[in-house]
Design a protein around this motif. Structure first.
Motif, mmCIF file in Angstrom:
data_model
loop_
_atom_site.group_PDB
_atom_site.id
_atom_site.type_symbol
_atom_site.label_atom_id
_atom_site.label_comp_id
_atom_site.label_asym_id
_atom_site.label_seq_id
_atom_site.Cartn_x
_atom_site.Cartn_y
_atom_site.Cartn_z
ATOM 1 N N VAL A 7 0.868 -1.177 0.000
ATOM 2 C CA VAL A 7 0.000 0.000 0.000
ATOM 3 C C VAL A 7 0.900 1.220 0.000
ATOM 4 C CG1 VAL A 7 -1.784 1.278 1.218
ATOM 5 C CG2 VAL A 7 -1.798 -1.225 1.270
ATOM 6 N N GLY B 201 0.139 7.001 3.268
ATOM 7 C CA GLY B 201 -0.295 6.785 4.640
ATOM 8 C C GLY B 201 -1.379 7.706 5.115
ATOM 9 N N GLY C 81 -4.863 4.959 2.496
ATOM 10 C CA GLY C 81 -3.809 3.977 2.696
ATOM 11 C C GLY C 81 -3.908 3.260 4.027
ATOM 12 N N LEU C 82 -4.216 4.008 5.078
ATOM 13 C CA LEU C 82 -4.358 3.398 6.399
ATOM 14 C C LEU C 82 -5.533 2.423 6.421
ATOM 15 C CD1 LEU C 82 -3.683 6.619 8.472
ATOM 16 C CD2 LEU C 82 -2.239 4.583 8.476
ATOM 17 N N ALA D 43 -4.523 -0.752 4.226
ATOM 18 C CA ALA D 43 -3.569 -1.629 4.914
ATOM 19 C C ALA D 43 -4.258 -2.422 6.019
ATOM 20 C CB ALA D 43 -2.425 -0.795 5.481
ATOM 21 N N THR E 255 1.308 -7.461 4.582
ATOM 22 C CA THR E 255 1.131 -6.119 4.013
ATOM 23 C C THR E 255 2.192 -5.154 4.504
ATOM 24 O OG1 THR E 255 -1.259 -6.497 3.981
ATOM 25 C CG2 THR E 255 -0.508 -4.208 3.763
ATOM 26 N N LEU F 126 2.946 -0.851 4.402
ATOM 27 C CA LEU F 126 2.466 0.492 4.092
ATOM 28 C C LEU F 126 3.679 1.369 3.856
ATOM 29 C CD1 LEU F 126 0.132 2.612 3.994
ATOM 30 C CD2 LEU F 126 0.543 2.992 6.423
ATOM 31 N N GLU G 199 5.228 5.006 3.073
ATOM 32 C CA GLU G 199 4.896 6.429 3.236
ATOM 33 C C GLU G 199 6.153 7.279 3.043
ATOM 34 O OE1 GLU G 199 3.889 10.022 3.626
ATOM 35 O OE2 GLU G 199 2.242 8.572 3.717
ATOM 36 N N THR H 86 2.868 8.931 9.380
ATOM 37 C CA THR H 86 1.657 8.705 8.599
ATOM 38 C C THR H 86 0.697 9.881 8.776
ATOM 39 O OG1 THR H 86 0.663 7.485 10.427
ATOM 40 C CG2 THR H 86 1.849 6.201 8.775
ATOM 41 N N VAL I 54 1.009 -5.105 10.073
ATOM 42 C CA VAL I 54 1.426 -4.306 8.918
ATOM 43 C C VAL I 54 2.799 -3.686 9.179
ATOM 44 C CG1 VAL I 54 0.935 -2.221 7.569
ATOM 45 C CG2 VAL I 54 -0.920 -3.798 8.151
ATOM 46 N N ILE J 258 5.157 -0.734 8.617
ATOM 47 C CA ILE J 258 5.008 0.679 8.250
ATOM 48 C C ILE J 258 6.389 1.224 7.910
ATOM 49 C CG2 ILE J 258 4.258 2.966 8.998
ATOM 50 C CD1 ILE J 258 2.311 1.594 10.914
ATOM 51 N N CYS K 268 -2.521 4.823 -2.884
ATOM 52 C CA CYS K 268 -3.341 5.728 -2.071
ATOM 53 C C CYS K 268 -2.543 7.009 -1.863
ATOM 54 C CB CYS K 268 -3.689 5.069 -0.744
ATOM 55 S SG CYS K 268 -4.582 3.511 -0.888
#
Length: 623
Positions: free
Chosen positions: A149, A152, A156-157, A160, A170, A172, A174, A179, A293, A295, A337
């Motif tokens: 993804v 953020g 996106g949040l 995810a 997954t 994420l 950013e 985020t 997830v 990040i 996203c």
């Protein structure tokens, strides 16, 4: 892809017996018909066996039709049929020649049926369409996930969270150091036709329950019918589900339910601090507490990898990090996203030239840069409605920022807030769409307009200490009398100019608006005078300076209901998905306020769910 076209030659075995049996009367006959224009005349010469010559005698066609006038006569002679193909780009002229020949044959007493034979069809070579994709795709990868993804913010949040809670490994990605993105600085208003709080709020304020159908139709009307209904339905049906999810995870909202401009129902919830970070912080906590997830902050996507083989699939991305570039593989899909492009001045000027450097933006200049769109375009993604760029009518006129005070003019019309120009006169239906309010403000000819209210009016959504803070900061202007308020407004300089407000005009505007609240009829601008409106009957009086600023880009990537990105040929790009402001078609020409949050989190959640499971979530009744 194979295409079949009509041949200009009949099968010989069909042609010979047909012509042998005709026994036509030789001679030359004239016929007339309409092509693109009236007056297309032909001469048709016959012998005993068929048509020997077709000649265009006169016409009123224009240059695009000339190839038909040259080619169709000979094609008819060669085929001995009126069922010849039209010339591309000259269809009506082609049809006119055929009709004129038919008219001549009819006048010659010829039975047209033998000349209506379908021509032999033949296969052509495959149509060539250049393959869109990356010139080089990694053979080895630094990291591999089921789903990547990118971005953020709200979308996106949500994506995810949905992906991870449905079993997908997954990450994420950013580009910033935290985020939230542009979502964190929005006004924190969220549109949902219902929620776990709706019934109590509707009862408290004596409001009619809302419906999904009304929310859908308001959104379609607000976007001038130029919307993708599938995506609107996604947004509307997902919004209550996701709002309840946020509330269950600690989101706090104010004890209010508002009806924003362009909407017919009371469906706007306002977060505690009237800022988008109220939502993004809850979303982040949901990821941290309830998912695994990964990040990856300060990871900026710089390339999308799409193979040029038969699969022609998106397989991953390249990101730039403080430690250098690395390649990430996505086994199931990449979900973009990445937001809109409101802060990218060259990009928005390409679409709307007057939205240049002189027009400020409410967006974070480091975030709303549009690279998700142009990186997707680089591998063949299509876009739609890119020139639909919205201005927020109530931003701080000195810098274009959408601060927490700029939310009040948007929330306030259903409570009794109204707007005046630089002379103190009302100038617009405050309950109208954002584009209407923005254009009306610009049309006043002055770089600022003003929201008028007192505490009785805004008590439903603003606290006294917040108004006092605005006064102390100089953002809100206060007068115990209308004379004092006019003086404060006239002393407020915007871009080197000062208004010319009079206390008399303020008094007249207030009394007239109060009258409309009493009679429930706005005689000046036709605003729907809601029963929730409160009159301004005593001081202190407040004025909030405001003016339009570039806010939301309604155009973006073309996606399906399942949030699959389409390419320039209209085909789905396998492995690529998108949600939120990076997409186009959800809002049409104009986004209704508070729909952005619902769109981003709703379609964001759906994208993550679909990529993880291959199915749409149950809360979408239309699959």
């Amino acid at each position: 892809m194979k295409k079949r076209i009509l041949s200009l030659l009949l099968v010989l075995s069909l042609l010979v017996p047909m012509t042998a049996a005709l026994a036509l009367t030789p001679g030359t006959y004239e016929g007339e018909a309409k092509g693109m224009f009236e007056g297309l005349k032909v001469a048709v010469t016959l012998d005993e066996k068929g048509i020997t010559k077709v000649e265009v005698l006169s016409h009123n066609e224009t240059a695009p039709g000339f190839p038909a006038l040259e080619k169709i006569p000979q094609a008819i002679v060669e085929a001995q049929s009126l069922k010849v193909d039209a010339i591309a780009g000259a269809t009506r002229s082609s049809e006119g020649v055929v009709a004129a020949v038919a008219d001549a044959l009819t006048k010659a007493g010829v039975d047209l049926e033998p000349f209506q034979k379908e021509l032999e069809a033949k296969e052509t070579a495959d149509e060539y369409l250049p393959v869109m994709g990356s010139f080089e795709v990694p053979t080895t990868w630094d990291e591999t996930y089921d789903i990547i993804v990118v971005g953020g913010g709200y979308a996106g949040l949500a994506a995810a969270y949905a992906a991870s809670t449905n079993g997908a490994n997954t990450i994420l990605v950013e580009k910033l150091s935290r985020t939230g993105g542009n979502s964190a600085i929005n006004g924190g208003q969220y549109a949902a036709y219902t929620s776990k709080l709706a019934a109590d709020l509707q009862k408290k304020y004596n409001l009619e329950p809302d419906t999904a159908e009304r929310h859908i139709e308001d959104t379609i009307k607000g976007g001038d019918q130029m919307v993708n209904r599938d995506l609107v339905e996604n947004m509307v049906y997902a919004s209550p589900f996701y709002l309840d999810l946020l509330l269950d995870n600690g989101l706090e909202v104010r004890d209010t339910l508002a009806r924003p401009g362009g909407m017919t129902g009371y469906r706007m919830y306002v977060t505690k601090n009237q800022v988008g970070s109220d939502i993004t912080e809850v979303q982040l906590k949901m990821l941290q507490d309830k998912t695994d997830v990964v990040i990856a902050l300060e990871n900026k996507m710089v390339e999308i990898y799409r193979t040029r083989d038969e699969a022609n699939r998106v397989v991953g991305i390249r990101v730039s990090t403080p430690e250098g570039d690395k390649n990430m593989k996505a086994e199931k899909g990449v979900i973009l996203c990445t937001g809109g492009f409101g802060a990218n001045i060259p990009m928005r000027k390409t679409q709307v030239p007057y939205l240049d450097e002189a027009i400020p933006t409410t967006n974070n200049p480091a975030v709303a840069t549009g690279e998700g769109i142009y990186l997707a375009q680089a591998i063949g993604a299509n876009t739609t409605q890119m020139s639909n760029i919205q201005r927020y009518p109530w931003a701080d006129p000195t810098n274009g920022i959408l601060d927490r005070f700029a939310v009040w003019p948007f929330t306030g019309p259903s409570y009794g807030v109204f707007y005046v120009d630089y002379q103190g006169n009302r100038y617009v239906n405050e309950g109208d769409r954002r584009d209407v309010c923005a254009n009306a403000a610009v049309a006043t000819g002055f770089p600022s307009t003003y929201s008028l209210f007192n505490m009785d009016v805004v008590a439903g959504y603003a606290r006294q200490e917040e108004v006092d803070e605005g006064v102390e900061l100089g953002r809100v202007l206060k007068g115990d009398t209308l004379e004092e308020l006019a003086e404060k407004m006239n002393a407020y300089t915007v871009k080197g100019q000062n208004p010319q407000v009079t206390a008399e005009n303020l008094k007249n505007s207030i009394e007239r608006h109060n009258k409309f609240i009493d009679t429930q009829v706005d005689e000046d601008f036709g605003k729907n005078m809601a029963a929730t409106m409160v009159k301004i009957e005593k001081g202190p009086y407040y004025a909030l300076p405001q003016f339009p600023s570039v806010h939301h880009t309604m155009g973006g990537l073309v996606v399906t209901r399942q949030l699959e990105v389409k390419d320039i040929y209209g085909n789905i790009i396998p492995g690529l998905y998108a949600a939120g402001e990076v997409t186009g078609g959800v809002h049409g020409t104009n986004r209704l306020g508070s729909n952005a949050d619902a769109d981003a989190v709703g379609n964001g959640y759906i994208s993550g769910y679909f990529v993880a499971t291959g199915e749409m979530p149950d809360f979408i009744p239309i699959q």
